[in-house]
Motif scaffolding. Structure first.
Motif, PDB file in Angstrom:
ATOM      1  N   LEU A  14      -3.547 -15.701 -13.890  1.00 48.55           N
ATOM      2  CA  LEU A  14      -3.966 -14.816 -14.972  1.00 48.55           C
ATOM      3  C   LEU A  14      -3.554 -15.454 -16.289  1.00 48.55           C
ATOM      4  N   VAL A  15      -4.433 -15.421 -17.278  1.00 39.42           N
ATOM      5  CA  VAL A  15      -4.122 -16.050 -18.566  1.00 39.42           C
ATOM      6  C   VAL A  15      -4.342 -15.075 -19.712  1.00 39.42           C
ATOM      7  N   THR A  16      -3.606 -15.309 -20.779  1.00 42.04           N
ATOM      8  CA  THR A  16      -3.844 -14.604 -22.029  1.00 42.04           C
ATOM      9  C   THR A  16      -4.969 -15.302 -22.786  1.00 42.04           C
ATOM     10  N   ALA A  17      -5.426 -14.652 -23.832  1.00 41.35           N
ATOM     11  CA  ALA A  17      -6.474 -15.263 -24.657  1.00 41.35           C
ATOM     12  C   ALA A  17      -5.985 -16.570 -25.265  1.00 41.35           C
ATOM     13  N   ALA A  18      -4.733 -16.592 -25.735  1.00 40.22           N
ATOM     14  CA  ALA A  18      -4.199 -17.805 -26.354  1.00 40.22           C
ATOM     15  C   ALA A  18      -4.129 -18.952 -25.348  1.00 40.22           C
ATOM     16  N   GLN A  19      -3.738 -18.648 -24.112  1.00 45.64           N
ATOM     17  CA  GLN A  19      -3.672 -19.697 -23.094  1.00 45.64           C
ATOM     18  C   GLN A  19      -5.057 -20.235 -22.756  1.00 45.64           C
ATOM     19  N   MET A  20      -6.037 -19.338 -22.615  1.00 43.83           N
ATOM     20  CA  MET A  20      -7.388 -19.792 -22.295  1.00 43.83           C
ATOM     21  C   MET A  20      -7.971 -20.617 -23.435  1.00 43.83           C
ATOM     22  N   LEU A 130     -21.737  -9.690 -26.306  1.00 43.23           N
ATOM     23  CA  LEU A 130     -21.358  -9.480 -27.705  1.00 43.23           C
ATOM     24  C   LEU A 130     -20.064 -10.209 -28.042  1.00 43.23           C
ATOM     25  N   PHE A 131     -19.013  -9.985 -27.234  1.00 53.19           N
ATOM     26  CA  PHE A 131     -17.718 -10.612 -27.490  1.00 53.19           C
ATOM     27  C   PHE A 131     -17.096 -11.019 -26.158  1.00 53.19           C
ATOM     28  N   GLY A 132     -16.433 -12.170 -26.156  1.00 50.54           N
ATOM     29  CA  GLY A 132     -15.765 -12.647 -24.951  1.00 50.54           C
ATOM     30  C   GLY A 132     -14.263 -12.615 -25.099  1.00 50.54           C
ATOM     31  N   PHE A 133     -13.577 -13.580 -24.482  1.00 49.18           N
ATOM     32  CA  PHE A 133     -12.117 -13.576 -24.556  1.00 49.18           C
ATOM     33  C   PHE A 133     -11.665 -13.860 -25.986  1.00 49.18           C
ATOM     34  N   GLY A 134     -10.500 -13.351 -26.322  1.00 47.28           N
ATOM     35  CA  GLY A 134      -9.945 -13.541 -27.664  1.00 47.28           C
ATOM     36  C   GLY A 134     -10.250 -12.406 -28.607  1.00 47.28           C
ATOM     37  N   PHE A 135     -11.024 -11.398 -28.125  1.00 42.26           N
ATOM     38  CA  PHE A 135     -11.348 -10.286 -29.015  1.00 42.26           C
ATOM     39  C   PHE A 135     -10.118  -9.391 -29.165  1.00 42.26           C
ATOM     40  N   GLY A 165     -15.495  -5.203 -26.700  1.00 40.42           N
ATOM     41  CA  GLY A 165     -14.643  -4.151 -27.243  1.00 40.42           C
ATOM     42  C   GLY A 165     -13.314  -4.031 -26.543  1.00 40.42           C
ATOM     43  N   LEU A 166     -13.119  -4.770 -25.440  1.00 38.37           N
ATOM     44  CA  LEU A 166     -11.878  -4.700 -24.681  1.00 38.37           C
ATOM     45  C   LEU A 166     -10.936  -5.816 -25.148  1.00 38.37           C
ATOM     46  N   HIS A 167      -9.699  -5.454 -25.455  1.00 41.48           N
ATOM     47  CA  HIS A 167      -8.702  -6.451 -25.859  1.00 41.48           C
ATOM     48  C   HIS A 167      -8.407  -7.346 -24.668  1.00 41.48           C
ATOM     49  N   THR A 168      -8.486  -8.661 -24.878  1.00 44.27           N
ATOM     50  CA  THR A 168      -8.380  -9.601 -23.763  1.00 44.27           C
ATOM     51  C   THR A 168      -7.051  -9.516 -23.034  1.00 44.27           C
ATOM     52  N   ASP A 169      -5.962  -9.222 -23.743  1.00 44.70           N
ATOM     53  CA  ASP A 169      -4.635  -9.233 -23.136  1.00 44.70           C
ATOM     54  C   ASP A 169      -4.163  -7.849 -22.702  1.00 44.70           C
ATOM     55  N   THR A 170      -4.415  -6.836 -23.506  1.00 41.09           N
ATOM     56  CA  THR A 170      -3.895  -5.497 -23.205  1.00 41.09           C
ATOM     57  C   THR A 170      -4.869  -4.631 -22.419  1.00 41.09           C
ATOM     58  N   GLY A 171      -6.171  -4.993 -22.450  1.00 38.64           N
ATOM     59  CA  GLY A 171      -7.176  -4.164 -21.798  1.00 38.64           C
ATOM     60  C   GLY A 171      -7.519  -2.907 -22.566  1.00 38.64           C
ATOM     61  N   TRP A 189      -8.941 -15.931 -14.684  1.00 41.32           N
ATOM     62  CA  TRP A 189      -8.864 -14.480 -14.843  1.00 41.32           C
ATOM     63  C   TRP A 189      -8.112 -14.121 -16.128  1.00 41.32           C
ATOM     64  N   LYS A 190      -8.662 -13.178 -16.895  1.00 43.16           N
ATOM     65  CA  LYS A 190      -8.032 -12.729 -18.131  1.00 43.16           C
ATOM     66  C   LYS A 190      -7.095 -11.560 -17.841  1.00 43.16           C
ATOM     67  N   LEU A 191      -5.933 -11.604 -18.430  1.00 41.89           N
ATOM     68  CA  LEU A 191      -4.868 -10.642 -18.152  1.00 41.89           C
ATOM     69  C   LEU A 191      -5.311  -9.197 -18.367  1.00 41.89           C
ATOM     70  N   GLY A 192      -6.046  -8.960 -19.459  1.00 45.34           N
ATOM     71  CA  GLY A 192      -6.434  -7.591 -19.786  1.00 45.34           C
ATOM     72  C   GLY A 192      -7.336  -6.937 -18.763  1.00 45.34           C
ATOM     73  N   LEU A 193      -8.074  -7.732 -17.996  1.00 48.03           N
ATOM     74  CA  LEU A 193      -8.987  -7.173 -16.997  1.00 48.03           C
ATOM     75  C   LEU A 193      -8.235  -6.454 -15.882  1.00 48.03           C
ATOM     76  N   TYR A 194      -6.941  -6.759 -15.736  1.00 45.33           N
ATOM     77  CA  TYR A 194      -6.143  -6.164 -14.660  1.00 45.33           C
ATOM     78  C   TYR A 194      -5.133  -5.136 -15.161  1.00 45.33           C
ATOM     79  N   GLN A 195      -5.267  -4.734 -16.412  1.00 46.30           N
ATOM     80  CA  GLN A 195      -4.470  -3.606 -16.900  1.00 46.30           C
ATOM     81  C   GLN A 195      -5.138  -2.309 -16.430  1.00 46.30           C
ATOM     82  N   ASP A 196      -4.325  -1.311 -16.093  1.00 48.23           N
ATOM     83  CA  ASP A 196      -4.882  -0.046 -15.589  1.00 48.23           C
ATOM     84  C   ASP A 196      -5.902   0.557 -16.545  1.00 48.23           C
ATOM     85  N   ILE A 197      -5.614   0.482 -17.846  1.00 49.04           N
ATOM     86  CA  ILE A 197      -6.486   1.138 -18.821  1.00 49.04           C
ATOM     87  C   ILE A 197      -7.876   0.505 -18.866  1.00 49.04           C
TER      88      ILE A 197
END
Length: 507
Positions: A14-20, A130-135, A165-171, A189-197
């Motif tokens: 799992l990676v953050t936007a900065a890592q990707m 519309l928007f990808g990772f890093g948003f 519209g989804l924050h890449t790290d926090t979801g 895999w982006k970290l935010g995709l696996y946050q519960d929210i």
């Protein structure tokens, strides 16, 4: 010592936007042209979409101003050339040069463009680019309205990389996000995709691999990725099976399970059944004397210690010597009336697991124990244990909690988090709402306790075994949900189903 996750398995990272972003920047700095990367990624997306979308269905493509939008324009071009009816919507006055170049070529090919978002309502499937990772910023009001409109249509939406519209790290939605039925995550895999929210927005998750060199990952992520995703191969490697041909029961661990009360005798039964399924060599249960016959009836192989009781039916006193055990798990069904014995166990030097009322009694957490300590809270228990931490970002909260408490933490949820004091964190990517029933956690406590007792005896990684136990428990729930439906996954059945999960998976 076993590790739960093999290094640089792309499925496990799992990676953050900065890592990707750093990984992509290295690829570009080493000579990979942006256009070549874009064509490769978009080609693989297009191939997957032709497998998902029946021929003849019309496709609307929402195009952002950056490279995610450019990727989606290439996808639109490829689908158009394969005979799909395509319509493009690009609601931005400005865009990156490469995005504008692909937009111009789409015009040249004669692909229709929509002037307003409602025109897309005629399409069968929408591709969200519309928007990808890093948003990370908030959406402009007109884009908020656009996404709200599309979400109300309840159409099939496939998001590229991350739902817009989804924050890449926090979801977190910013403040809204596209509700996709499927998300095609690019590269890692982006970290935010696996946050519960994020779960109401991401739909079915798939990863589109574009052959990131291992060297690029190691240069960015170091020798061991900080964030991982539990995978079946890694979890099976972490478990203490298969066993050697010659082995003794005491070499397979001795677990003391402290649980139950007259009010909650079933919690002790469920925890005992979970422990039995773990394969632990010896199981001892300390329970109130009045419920000991019930426990014996369910787990006749266990040693039962019938403890003196309080007036309320809680355990009043434990055996004076606790040193005979490899691991102690306590909490299920104890009630707060068992506070003295909970504090007695916490003050020992033995490795322990605290769940349920053990967590409630010890909240807010202030212990600093010299040995391995595992806490297994749900969200409400977590807030009581660590009232100063904000669960809006579960990953960050779990990291802060485990580092301040020097414990390993299992933060239960739709995507359960396992965090360790060294900052590493793993997320279980699959589960079922069928496990959202009283008693499911008791089964998990027993299962984890049994695995960790074996781990202590066999010098295995206790964090890796914790991850494997969480995965095993969730797999049993998923299996039952597939067989019987989510509403019929009950904890007693779950405990018995644990023994069927690993059949055929181990060598």
């Amino acid at each position: 010592m076993n590790n739960a996750t093999p290094i640089f398995d792309p499925e496990a990272i799992l990676v953050t936007a900065a890592q990707m972003q750093a990984i992509e920047q290295e690829l570009l700095a080493q000579g990979l042209p942006v256009a070549a990367l874009m064509e490769k990624v978009a080609g693989r997306i297009s191939q997957r979409l032709t497998e998902l979308i029946p021929p003849g269905q019309s496709i609307g493509c929402l195009i952002g101003p950056g490279h995610n939008g450019a990727d989606t324009l290439v996808v639109a071009r490829e689908l158009w050339q394969r005979g799909y009816p395509v319509m493009i919507y690009h609601p931005f006055a400005q865009a990156k040069a490469l995005t504008l170049a692909h937009k111009n070529y789409a015009h040249y090919l004669g692909i229709p463009f929509a002037e307003q978002a409602p025109e897309l309502n005629t399409c069968d499937v929408l591709i969200d680019g519309l928007f990808g990772f890093g948003f990370e910023r908030e959406l402009a009001p007109e884009l908020v309205d656009c996404i709200h409109t599309i979400n109300r249509w309840h159409k099939t939406v496939i998001s590229i990389d991350v739902p817009s519209g989804l924050h890449t790290d926090t979801g977190q939605p910013q403040p809204v996000a596209m509700q996709a039925q499927r998300t095609l995550c690019l590269g890692l895999w982006k970290l935010g995709l696996y946050q519960d929210i994020a779960q109401p927005y991401v739909g079915i998750l798939e990863r589109i691999d574009f052959d990131i060199p291992v060297r690029a990952m190691t240069n960015t992520l170091g020798s061991s990725p900080l964030f991982t995703r539990l995978t079946e191969p890694a979890m099976l490697r972490a478990l203490p099976i298969p066993r050697p041909t010659v082995i003794h029961k005491y070499e397979c661990g001795h677990l003391l399970l402290i649980c139950g009360s007259r009010t909650y005798p079933g919690a002790a039964v469920l925890a005992a059944l979970g422990a039995r399924a773990s394969g632990v060599g010896m199981l001892t249960l300390a329970v109130p004397a009045t419920i000991s016959p019930l426990i014996t009836g369910h787990t006749p192989e266990a040693v039962i210690i019938a403890c003196p009781e309080t007036d309320q039916g809680a355990i009043a006193q434990l055996p004076t010597a606790l040193t005979a055990y490899d691991f102690i798990a306590l909490g299920p069904g104890l009630t707060r009336h068992a506070q003295p014995i909970i504090q007695q166990v916490v003050q020992t030097d033995l490795p322990i697991l605290c769940d349920a009322d053990a967590l409630n009694v010890l909240a807010p957490w202030s212990c600093l124990r010299p040995t391995f300590t595992l806490l297994t809270p749900h969200a409400g228990e977590f807030r009581r244990l660590f009232p100063h931490l904000d669960l809006a970002n579960r990953v960050q909260a779990a990291q802060q909690a485990t580092q301040s408490s020097h414990t390993v933490l299992v933060l239960k949820g739709a995507r359960t988090i396992i965090a360790a004091p060294d900052g590493s964190l793993a997320i279980n990517p699959t589960s079922t709402p069928g496990l959202a029933r009283g008693g499911s956690g008791d089964v998990l406590t027993g299962l984890l306790g049994g695995l960790l007792a074996q781990g202590v005896k066999q010098n295995r990684s206790l964090t890796a075994l914790t991850q494997a136990g969480v995965w095993w428990h969730a797999q049993a729930g998923l299996g039952l949900a597939n067989q019987c439906g989510e509403l019929s996954v009950h904890p007693h059945q779950l405990a018995h189903h644990l023994s069927t999960v690993l059949g055929g998976k181990m060598p």
